[in-house]
Motif scaffolding. Structure first.
Motif, PDB file in Angstrom:
ATOM      1  N   UNK A  64       0.830  -1.195   0.000  1.00 54.19           N
ATOM      2  CA  UNK A  64       0.000   0.000   0.000  1.00 54.19           C
ATOM      3  C   UNK A  64       0.871   1.253   0.000  1.00 54.19           C
ATOM      4  N   UNK A  65       2.196   1.064  -0.084  1.00 51.55           N
ATOM      5  CA  UNK A  65       3.133   2.179  -0.147  1.00 51.55           C
ATOM      6  C   UNK A  65       3.356   2.580  -1.597  1.00 51.55           C
ATOM      7  N   UNK A  66       3.472   3.873  -1.833  1.00 59.94           N
ATOM      8  CA  UNK A  66       3.709   4.399  -3.179  1.00 59.94           C
ATOM      9  C   UNK A  66       5.065   3.899  -3.681  1.00 59.94           C
ATOM     10  N   UNK A  67       5.142   3.399  -4.917  1.00 58.52           N
ATOM     11  CA  UNK A  67       6.423   2.936  -5.448  1.00 58.52           C
ATOM     12  C   UNK A  67       7.423   4.083  -5.556  1.00 58.52           C
ATOM     13  N   UNK A  68       8.702   3.727  -5.436  1.00 62.30           N
ATOM     14  CA  UNK A  68       9.768   4.723  -5.547  1.00 62.30           C
ATOM     15  C   UNK A  68       9.911   5.184  -6.978  1.00 62.30           C
ATOM     16  N   UNK A  69      10.180   6.475  -7.147  1.00 61.37           N
ATOM     17  CA  UNK A  69      10.341   7.030  -8.493  1.00 61.37           C
ATOM     18  C   UNK A  69      11.697   6.692  -9.092  1.00 61.37           C
ATOM     19  N   UNK A  70      12.659   6.352  -8.249  1.00 56.80           N
ATOM     20  CA  UNK A  70      14.017   6.102  -8.723  1.00 56.80           C
ATOM     21  C   UNK A  70      14.178   4.699  -9.292  1.00 56.80           C
ATOM     22  N   UNK A  71      13.104   3.975  -9.454  1.00 51.89           N
ATOM     23  CA  UNK A  71      13.208   2.620  -9.987  1.00 51.89           C
ATOM     24  C   UNK A  71      12.934   1.591  -8.911  1.00 51.89           C
ATOM     25  N   UNK A  72      13.020   0.331  -9.269  1.00 52.93           N
ATOM     26  CA  UNK A  72      12.680  -0.728  -8.322  1.00 52.93           C
ATOM     27  C   UNK A  72      13.682  -0.796  -7.166  1.00 52.93           C
ATOM     28  N   UNK A  73      13.162  -1.126  -5.988  1.00 51.09           N
ATOM     29  CA  UNK A  73      14.027  -1.302  -4.821  1.00 51.09           C
ATOM     30  C   UNK A  73      14.626  -2.702  -4.854  1.00 51.09           C
ATOM     31  N   UNK A  74      15.560  -2.952  -3.968  1.00 50.51           N
ATOM     32  CA  UNK A  74      16.122  -4.291  -3.836  1.00 50.51           C
ATOM     33  C   UNK A  74      15.054  -5.302  -3.454  1.00 50.51           C
ATOM     34  N   UNK A  75      14.069  -4.851  -2.647  1.00 48.83           N
ATOM     35  CA  UNK A  75      12.952  -5.727  -2.272  1.00 48.83           C
ATOM     36  C   UNK A  75      12.171  -6.142  -3.515  1.00 48.83           C
ATOM     37  N   UNK A  76      11.861  -5.152  -4.362  1.00 49.24           N
ATOM     38  CA  UNK A  76      11.111  -5.424  -5.597  1.00 49.24           C
ATOM     39  C   UNK A  76      11.882  -6.400  -6.491  1.00 49.24           C
ATOM     40  N   UNK A  77      13.179  -6.173  -6.607  1.00 45.06           N
ATOM     41  CA  UNK A  77      14.007  -7.031  -7.460  1.00 45.06           C
ATOM     42  C   UNK A  77      14.067  -8.455  -6.916  1.00 45.06           C
ATOM     43  N   UNK A  78      14.162  -8.602  -5.591  1.00 46.35           N
ATOM     44  CA  UNK A  78      14.190  -9.938  -4.987  1.00 46.35           C
ATOM     45  C   UNK A  78      12.863 -10.661  -5.185  1.00 46.35           C
ATOM     46  N   UNK A  79      11.759  -9.955  -4.984  1.00 40.75           N
ATOM     47  CA  UNK A  79      10.444 -10.562  -5.202  1.00 40.75           C
ATOM     48  C   UNK A  79      10.321 -11.063  -6.638  1.00 40.75           C
ATOM     49  N   UNK A  80      10.761 -10.231  -7.573  1.00 40.93           N
ATOM     50  CA  UNK A  80      10.691 -10.610  -8.989  1.00 40.93           C
ATOM     51  C   UNK A  80      11.588 -11.806  -9.288  1.00 40.93           C
TER      52      UNK A  80
END
Length: 184
Positions: free
Chosen positions: A61-77
């Motif tokens: 429910x947190x707004x995504x970062x504008x600077x690109x995917x976080x390490x969390x996002x990359x790990x999930x993917x």
């Protein structure tokens, strides 16, 4: 899942399957407070459950970062873990994502669901703490739900099985540069 505890693999628990009690019901876990480690704790449980072969899902429910995917996002993917992120910091977007969470809770019977930032959406007034508590505490499954955010409403505190208040004991200065892999 047919192989729910006790399992034949003694490596599943530190003491072996004979000392592992079967889950009676999925837990509602609340990680809240001013500290920055709430989401990290939730993701840690999610990654551990994924490693054990349990079904897992992440919703933010947190707004995504504008600077690109976080390490969390990359790990999930990389791990192939389904993740849904709020489209915008609005009530409509929060309601839409909450609807997906409710559907998931009603269908999935086991595993782990992390609802990152859900408590903040409640604090914003976008969702009702009472309705969220009723939905999550009323589930009759082995699905463990982890909710995170700064402030937990009393209804969720009352119905939670586990509550951790995350607070920083020591922090780096505000002018410290962000570190990839640590901060994002």
């Amino acid at each position: 899942m047919a192989d729910e505890f006790p399992r034949d693999d003694p490596g599943v628990t530190p003491d072996g399957p004979e000392k592992s009690a079967p889950a009676r019901k999925g837990m509602l876990v609340v990680y809240h407070g001013p500290g920055a480690t709430k989401e990290i704790a939730g993701l840690g449980v999610l990654f551990r459950a994924n490693g054990r072969g349990l079904p897992v899902r992440h919703m933010s429910f947190n707004q995504p970062q504008k600077a690109g995917p976080s390490g969390d996002d990359l790990a999930l993917e990389k791990l192939g873990i389904p993740s849904h992120v709020i489209d915008a910091p609005t009530e409509d977007a929060a309601i839409e994502l909450w609807s997906k969470a409710v559907r998931h809770v009603s269908i999935v019977q086991e595993g782990v669901l992390v609802l990152e930032g859900l408590l903040d959406a409640i604090a914003e007034g976008w969702l009702s703490g009472a309705q969220v508590s009723e939905t999550l505490s009323g589930k009759d499954s082995f699905l463990h739900v982890i909710v995170t955010g700064s402030k937990a409403p009393p209804e969720l505190m009352e119905s939670a099985d586990l509550i951790s208040n995350m607070r920083a004991i020591k922090e780096r200065g505000a002018d410290a540069p962000v570190i990839a892999g640590i901060d994002y």
